[in-house]
Design an enzyme around this catalytic site. Structure first.
Site, PDB file in Angstrom:
ATOM      1  N   SER A 147       0.832  -1.198   0.000  1.00 43.29           N
ATOM      2  CA  SER A 147       0.000   0.000   0.000  1.00 43.29           C
ATOM      3  C   SER A 147       0.873   1.258   0.000  1.00 43.29           C
ATOM      4  O   SER A 147       1.637   1.473  -0.936  1.00 43.29           O
ATOM      5  CB  SER A 147      -0.962  -0.045   1.201  1.00 43.29           C
ATOM      6  OG  SER A 147      -1.967   0.921   1.090  1.00 43.29           O
ATOM      7  N   ASP A 223     -10.178  -5.634  -3.255  1.00 43.36           N
ATOM      8  CA  ASP A 223      -9.578  -4.555  -2.464  1.00 43.36           C
ATOM      9  C   ASP A 223     -10.485  -3.322  -2.564  1.00 43.36           C
ATOM     10  O   ASP A 223     -10.682  -2.770  -3.652  1.00 43.36           O
ATOM     11  CB  ASP A 223      -8.191  -4.252  -3.031  1.00 43.36           C
ATOM     12  CG  ASP A 223      -7.377  -3.291  -2.179  1.00 43.36           C
ATOM     13  OD1 ASP A 223      -7.963  -2.397  -1.562  1.00 43.36           O
ATOM     14  OD2 ASP A 223      -6.142  -3.440  -2.166  1.00 43.36           O
ATOM     15  N   HIS A 256      -7.346  -5.997   0.815  1.00 46.16           N
ATOM     16  CA  HIS A 256      -6.153  -5.168   1.029  1.00 46.16           C
ATOM     17  C   HIS A 256      -5.327  -5.590   2.244  1.00 46.16           C
ATOM     18  O   HIS A 256      -4.300  -4.988   2.527  1.00 46.16           O
ATOM     19  CB  HIS A 256      -6.595  -3.704   1.211  1.00 46.16           C
ATOM     20  CG  HIS A 256      -5.510  -2.686   0.994  1.00 46.16           C
ATOM     21  ND1 HIS A 256      -4.935  -2.454  -0.230  1.00 46.16           N
ATOM     22  CD2 HIS A 256      -4.896  -1.824   1.861  1.00 46.16           C
ATOM     23  CE1 HIS A 256      -4.035  -1.495  -0.127  1.00 46.16           C
ATOM     24  NE2 HIS A 256      -3.979  -1.101   1.136  1.00 46.16           N
TER      25      HIS A 256
END
Length: 277
Positions: A147, A223, A256
């Site tokens: 991320s 996600d 995620h």
């Protein structure tokens, strides 16, 4: 440098440490997994940059990477995601800016510029500290992240040719100038002049100076941040235009979080091992 805790792990040692950072002018925390091979000589070192709200503990506790790292003889290093002290006004006002959200930039805006120098910390100070105190081979470094940390890993590798032999990312913020997270962070840390943002946008960088090697990116289709924040398609388009070798793997049903990372972390360790060993 002070050891906070250490633990035997798959024949090696997992350590959590703290030191006074020259770049950040603050106490910084980091973690190191030393594989058993490090007792015999220098080993390749793989840096992991974590995402928003995470710490130096997150990857080491949640990813389950140490077993394979021990087999492959890879040292793992994970810094914290921001300085934690001294505290700055408003540093905990939101979860995506300030504490736990340093975005791997060198801030130029007050008050953040006094301590939030995560780019220089990750690319300069921390590697020097690791090589001086652990059996890490400075000629065999790789970097990856998740991320915000995926963004950081891509930027660090693209801006420092020759320093890292390998780079990969899980669900990176691949075009931060085009998403709310990146725009908020860059405005706060770098100011409103968007020309200063360019050197921290992986999609911009890869179109100008491709990495000397292939880039691996894994992304889950479930996600919730994919459409608004991550933009892997923009990064892929820039790679194709510049001739950058890359592999973007889209995984149906994965979100995620760290279950996603656990599922594919072995692929990433082997990817880096092939370049570093």
């Amino acid at each position: 440098m002070k050891t906070v805790s250490e633990h035997a792990c798959f024949g090696g040692t997992q350590r959590f440490l703290v030191h006074d950072s020259r770049e950040c002018r603050a106490e910084m925390r980091f973690s190191v997994y030393e594989p058993p091979q490090a007792r015999e000589g220098r080993v390749p070192v793989l840096y992991y940059l974590a995402g928003l709200t995470c710490t130096e503990e997150t990857f080491m506790i949640k990813a389950g990477a140490q077993r394979l790292a021990a087999e492959l003889g890879l040292m793992l290093v994970a810094p914290d995601t921001s300085p934690r002290s001294p505290r700055l006004p408003g540093d905990d006002a939101s979860w995506d800016f300030g504490l736990g959200a340093g975005f791997y930039v060198d801030a130029t805006e007050a008050p953040w510029s006094a301590h939030y120098r995560m780019y220089s910390y990750v690319t300069r100070e921390l590697p020097g500290l690791i090589v001086a105190n652990f059996a890490a081979d400075p000629a065999r470094q790789g970097i990856f992240g998740h991320s915000m940390g995926g963004h950081g890993a891509l930027v660090c590798a693209l801006r420092n040719p020759g320093q890292y032999r390998s780079v990969s990312a899980f669900a990176p913020i691949a075009a931060p100038m085009q998403c709310p997270w990146g725009q908020k962070a860059f405005t706060g840390y770098l100011g409103r002049d968007q020309s200063t943002w360019l050197e921290y946008d992986a999609t911009v960088l890869v179109s100008q100076r491709p990495f000397d090697g292939a880039i691996l990116i894994d992304q889950g289709t479930a996600d919730k941040f994919l459409a608004e924040q991550l933009n892997p398609d923009q990064f892929a388009d820039a790679c194709r235009t510049s001739g950058q070798a890359f592999e973007l793997r889209m995984h149906a049903g994965y979100d995620h979080g760290y279950y996603f990372i656990q599922t594919f972390v072995a692929d990433h360790l082997r990817w880096h091992s092939a370049a570093l060993l």
